[in-house]
Design a protein around this motif. Structure first.
Motif, PDB file in Angstrom:
ATOM      1  N   LEU A 188       0.842  -1.196   0.000  1.00 10.75           N
ATOM      2  CA  LEU A 188       0.000   0.000   0.000  1.00 10.75           C
ATOM      3  C   LEU A 188       0.879   1.249   0.000  1.00 10.75           C
ATOM      4  O   LEU A 188       1.975   1.250   0.564  1.00 10.75           O
ATOM      5  CB  LEU A 188      -0.901   0.010   1.236  1.00 10.75           C
ATOM      6  N   PHE A 192      -2.194   6.042   1.518  1.00 12.85           N
ATOM      7  CA  PHE A 192      -3.413   5.239   1.385  1.00 12.85           C
ATOM      8  C   PHE A 192      -4.588   6.042   1.959  1.00 12.85           C
ATOM      9  O   PHE A 192      -4.501   6.577   3.076  1.00 12.85           O
ATOM     10  CB  PHE A 192      -3.252   3.916   2.132  1.00 12.85           C
ATOM     11  N   LEU A 346      -6.774  -1.701  -2.933  1.00 12.38           N
ATOM     12  CA  LEU A 346      -6.502  -0.463  -3.674  1.00 12.38           C
ATOM     13  C   LEU A 346      -7.614  -0.183  -4.682  1.00 12.38           C
ATOM     14  O   LEU A 346      -7.994   0.972  -4.896  1.00 12.38           O
ATOM     15  CB  LEU A 346      -5.148  -0.573  -4.382  1.00 12.38           C
ATOM     16  N   ARG A 347      -8.137  -1.234  -5.291  1.00 12.88           N
ATOM     17  CA  ARG A 347      -9.242  -1.052  -6.250  1.00 12.88           C
ATOM     18  C   ARG A 347     -10.483  -0.537  -5.530  1.00 12.88           C
ATOM     19  O   ARG A 347     -11.242   0.288  -6.067  1.00 12.88           O
ATOM     20  CB  ARG A 347      -9.506  -2.383  -6.960  1.00 12.88           C
ATOM     21  N   GLN A 350     -10.615   3.362  -4.914  1.00  6.13           N
ATOM     22  CA  GLN A 350     -10.493   4.277  -6.030  1.00  6.13           C
ATOM     23  C   GLN A 350     -11.869   4.703  -6.533  1.00  6.13           C
ATOM     24  O   GLN A 350     -12.682   3.843  -6.908  1.00  6.13           O
ATOM     25  CB  GLN A 350      -9.695   3.641  -7.166  1.00  6.13           C
TER      26      GLN A 350
END
Length: 355
Positions: A188, A192, A346-347, A350
């Motif tokens: 990460l 973040f 992470l997806r 977003q």
């Protein structure tokens, strides 16, 4: 009658070695098969005595405990319990790196028989040796070889996330947790966009050292959680030793000395339930490797509240206990190998990306 667990001690201090031998010999479920003074001797003797579990000192002459652990895991994988001084920063750092190299847990060095804490420390050492002897330490398939496996579709939950970006991540582990956290959080970025609350089952004396070590190996800022603090993006808040970590009213961190939940304090279920209660669909919960079932019921509460939930896949978990319990309860919206969890995370954070 079950055969006793075969224990090999690796300890260069005569006093500590004799004390450990005394502790092991008093437990009828354990059998001392070797007590060696160096890593070199351990590497020679392991093939002859074939221990079920190893008690490993970190500070050894010649090859230290970290390198000895690496070689054992490469040549003859055997469960290893690290015996460490909880107050020495350098010893703690080596101990945490030994966990990354394949050791399963860390316990405090024994105190003298006349010390008031002797019985508790001795019992913890014997318990860890017995429990860890049952963990199958094998060379595993490459992590990431499995596809994402969705949870069964018949669970009556609200749609995960309800389209909202996660504003907080809750994550927990037990046996095998430190190296798993290092890999997941290491993927990460420092910025973040959500705070992370973290529960790791570990002896209370090691928690400060664990947080400091983790802070040195991952981009986000890692620190022991403080009561009343407001969680910030890019920060990881670790439950302190022997205290529950929760998300309280107003989104503030709340620490408590409440009764253990499922024999655990801090408890993953306690954390997850508080997050479900106060954040609901704007949270993401992750349950990693570990013995027992802590966290599964709490992760189900998160999923029922609409949160995204992930359990680690069996292919990468050191001990597939806690994640398996979550899968059985249908608490995990996704079941992923360790190296696929960070990309999923992470997806999820977003904007505008299908999750």
């Amino acid at each position: 009658m079950t055969a006793p667990v075969r224990v090999m001690l690796v300890e260069d201090s005569l006093v500590v070695r004799q004390l450990l031998a005394h502790i092991v010999s008093r437990d009828p479920r354990l059998a001392l098969v070797a007590a060696v003074t160096s890593g070199e001797e351990a590497l020679r003797e392991i093939h002859r005595v074939q221990p079920d579990v190893i008690s490993m000192d970190i500070r050894l002459p010649g090859i230290d405990g970290l390198e000895t652990t690496r070689r054992i895991m490469a040549e003859r994988p055997t469960p290893i319990v690290v015996i460490a001084d909880a107050v020495e920063d350098s010893s703690l750092k080596i101990s945490m790196n030994a966990l990354r190299a394949g050791a399963l847990s860390v316990v405090e060095k024994p105190v003298g028989t006349g010390h008031r804490a002797y019985a508790a420390v001795a019992d913890e050492i014997c318990t860890q040796l017995r429990i860890m002897s049952e963990v199958p330490v094998i060379r595993r398939r490459a992590i990431g070889a499995e596809r994402e496996r969705p949870a069964p579709p018949d669970l009556p939950v609200r749609p995960e996330g309800l389209g909202a970006l996660p504003s907080l991540v809750a994550i927990a582990a037990s046996t095998g947790g430190p190296p798993a956290f290092a890999r997941l959080l290491g993927a990460l970025p420092a910025d973040f966009p959500a705070p992370i609350l973290l529960v790791q089952h570990m002896g209370a004396a090691f928690m400060d050292g664990f947080a400091a070590w983790l802070n040195g190996v991952v981009p986000p800022t890692v620190a022991i959680a403080e009561d009343g603090a407001r969680p910030l993006p890019g920060h990881v808040y670790v439950a302190p030793g022997d205290r529950h970590l929760e998300l309280g009213p107003g989104g503030l961190i709340a620490l408590s000395d409440g009764a253990p939940v499922g024999s655990q304090r801090p408890s993953a279920t306690t954390l997850f339930r508080s997050v479900a209660r106060h954040v609901g669909p704007r949270a993401l919960g992750i349950l990693l490797t570990g013995m027992g079932e802590d966290g599964a019921a709490g992760l189900l509460d998160m999923r029922l509240s609409g949160a995204l939930t992930i359990a680690e896949h069996e292919s990468s978990a050191v001990v597939y206990g806690m994640p398996a319990a979550a899968v059985r309860l249908k608490a995990a919206g996704s079941v992923l190998p360790l190296d696929m969890i960070a990309p999923r995370l992470l997806r999820a954070v977003q904007p505008g990306v299908f999750r």
